[in-house]
Design a protein around this motif. Structure first.
Motif, PDB file in Angstrom:
ATOM      1  N   UNK A 162      -6.216   4.845   6.046  1.00 48.95           N
ATOM      2  CA  UNK A 162      -5.247   4.481   5.009  1.00 48.95           C
ATOM      3  C   UNK A 162      -5.985   4.278   3.686  1.00 48.95           C
ATOM      4  N   UNK A 163      -5.735   5.100   2.675  1.00 51.35           N
ATOM      5  CA  UNK A 163      -6.386   4.905   1.383  1.00 51.35           C
ATOM      6  C   UNK A 163      -5.818   3.675   0.671  1.00 51.35           C
TER       7      UNK A 163
ATOM      8  N   UNK B 100       8.655   5.181   5.625  1.00 56.42           N
ATOM      9  CA  UNK B 100       7.505   6.060   5.853  1.00 56.42           C
ATOM     10  C   UNK B 100       6.400   5.939   4.812  1.00 56.42           C
ATOM     11  N   UNK B 101       6.719   5.476   3.599  1.00 56.21           N
ATOM     12  CA  UNK B 101       5.744   5.600   2.517  1.00 56.21           C
ATOM     13  C   UNK B 101       5.198   4.286   1.974  1.00 56.21           C
TER      14      UNK B 101
ATOM     15  N   UNK C  33       0.268   8.356   5.851  1.00 56.84           N
ATOM     16  CA  UNK C  33       1.414   7.885   6.634  1.00 56.84           C
ATOM     17  C   UNK C  33       1.114   7.915   8.126  1.00 56.84           C
ATOM     18  N   UNK C  34       0.358   8.918   8.549  1.00 59.95           N
ATOM     19  CA  UNK C  34       0.007   9.015   9.965  1.00 59.95           C
ATOM     20  C   UNK C  34      -1.050   8.025  10.395  1.00 59.95           C
TER      21      UNK C  34
ATOM     22  N   UNK D 234       0.863  -1.183   0.000  1.00 54.59           N
ATOM     23  CA  UNK D 234       0.000   0.000   0.000  1.00 54.59           C
ATOM     24  C   UNK D 234       0.901   1.235   0.000  1.00 54.59           C
ATOM     25  N   UNK D 235       0.779   2.036  -1.026  1.00 52.49           N
ATOM     26  CA  UNK D 235       1.558   3.269  -1.107  1.00 52.49           C
ATOM     27  C   UNK D 235       0.926   4.348  -0.238  1.00 52.49           C
ATOM     28  N   UNK D 236       1.711   4.883   0.673  1.00 50.87           N
ATOM     29  CA  UNK D 236       1.242   5.917   1.598  1.00 50.87           C
ATOM     30  C   UNK D 236       1.721   7.260   1.050  1.00 50.87           C
ATOM     31  N   UNK D 237       0.919   7.839   0.166  1.00 52.00           N
ATOM     32  CA  UNK D 237       1.371   8.972  -0.639  1.00 52.00           C
ATOM     33  C   UNK D 237       1.179  10.331   0.013  1.00 52.00           C
TER      34      UNK D 237
END
Length: 406
Positions: free
Chosen positions: A347-348, A310-311, A288-289, A280-283
């Motif tokens: 989280x998207x 982080x990402x 990220x939080x 899952x990309x945390x863009x």
């Protein structure tokens, strides 16, 4: 023996090559892909988890498997179509049930030894692999599953692992991003996570610096053993034949080890058990939080998470007995996406990379580490779902066996 060929440049092959180089051997790695770590060592769950050392050879696994047989989204799925290899493997699995306790304890011991070696290697070779040392948290939905975990915990403790019970309130404190009502959990502070692909590629580069040579995009088609070992190879298209001469060969080829063992006159009863993951990309800062940093294992869903920097968030799970099929099935990826959305609402999941890999499983869930029938042939393979966790220790073991000359 001076020159050793290692077949397979996944995590077990590369760690084996490194251990052999440390003992003064000349090493050539033969890999059918263009780069190291491109198959099962590419996108696994990321956990380096002594706490997940319980082997599957118990009646509880069988009962769960029967319960799940009619669910397409079940954590364990078996293709019922006839296969001598599959049903022969299951028969041996059943006969391995009496070794459940001893093999679980032994697996913990190997995992703890591997942890020490991995830290030493990463420090010595300056390998960045998104290491996160925030422990692994197992969560349980109900009293029955928590009671079963308490029994397993006694076996893990016999192997030398320390982990502690945590209450629902403590679960929330350990990982505030996690949503859900849980009966309780177990937390293993000493376990950790990382990117297996980055570690494998980094260690492959270190092997080159230490003098190893790599033959990429080469399939081994035959083994001829006299005083030396002759590996007959070709490119993935079946053309450009070539030979490699070595004093010995270590087979570390994952699910291909079964075929290669037959070429060497041995039987290694590995079955390919498919696992799936999503990255899952945390863009955004918000994503990220909202994602966890503590690694998780949801016992009911059989899903794990690892934070890779982080990402990125890795979410993995499921076991599928479906031969050598590597299709990425939507109905197997969907539960991972839905679980992520449910457990981490912030989280998207609009940017998700799916993946599937074949775990090389032995019927007793223990890796095959040792000599074959012929004095020039050795094995370090069959680590199942714990290749990342065990490899740095089994590599040391097989390198010692090769060096002993016995």
């Amino acid at each position: 023996m001076k020159h050793i060929a290692v077949i397979g440049a996944g995590i077990t092959g590369v760690t084996t090559a490194y251990a052999l180089l440390q003992r003064g051997f000349d090493v050539t790695l033969v890999e059918r892909n263009k780069y190291a770590g491109m198959e099962t060592s590419y996108a696994n769950g990321g956990q380096l988890s002594a706490c997940n050392a319980e082997v599957w050879t118990n009646f509880g696994t069988i009962l769960k498997g029967l319960k799940w047989m009619l669910r397409r989204d079940a954590p364990l799925l078996v293709n019922p179509s006839p296969s001598w290899q599959k049903y022969g493997w299951f028969t041996k699995f059943l006969f391995s049930i009496p070794t459940y306790e001893s093999n679980t304890v032994r697996t913990v011991e190997i995992a703890l030894a591997a942890r020490r070696h991995m830290f030493e290697i990463a420090e010595a070779e300056q390998i960045d692999f998104d290491l996160v040392q925030r422990g692994i948290l197992h969560v349980y939905d109900d009293a029955a599953s928590f009671a079963a975990a308490t029994a397993v915990n006694k076996l893990l403790a016999r192997g030398g692992l320390e982990r502690r019970r945590v209450s629902p309130a403590e679960i929330s404190l350990l990982e505030p991003a996690l949503s859900g009502d849980f009966h309780g959990g177990y937390y293993t502070e000493s376990d950790y996570t990382g990117d297996i692909h980055k570690f494998t590629r980094g260690l492959a580069a270190a092997c080159v610096r230490l003098g190893a040579s790599f033959q990429y995009e080469r399939d081994v088609t035959a083994l001829d053993m006299k005083s030396e070992v002759r590996l007959m190879t070709c490119n993935p298209a079946g053309r450009d034949p070539g030979d490699l001469l070595a004093d010995g060969v270590v087979i570390c080829a994952g699910v291909e080890s079964r075929r290669l063992a037959r070429l060497a006159g041995d039987s290694v009863d590995i079955y390919p058990v498919k696992g799936y993951s999503i990255t899952v990309n945390l863009d955004t800062p918000e994503a990220q939080g909202s994602a966890p940093w503590v690694s998780l294992l949801d016992e009911e869903a059989k899903i794990v998470t690892s934070r890779l920097g982080p990402s990125r968030l890795r979410v993995a799970g499921t076991a599928e007995f479906n031969g050598y099929n590597l299709d990425i099935r939507r109905d197997r990826i969907r539960p991972l996406v839905d679980w992520t959305a449910r457990r981490f609402p912030g989280v998207p999941t609009n940017s998700v990379i799916p993946w599937a890999g074949l775990r090389p499983m032995m019927p007793n869930m223990m890796p095959r580490v040792g000599r074959g029938r012929r004095r020039q042939v050795f094995y370090n393979t069959g680590h199942g779902h714990l290749g990342w966790t065990l490899s740095c220790a089994t590599a040391q073991t097989i390198a010692d066996v090769v060096a002993s000359g016995d």
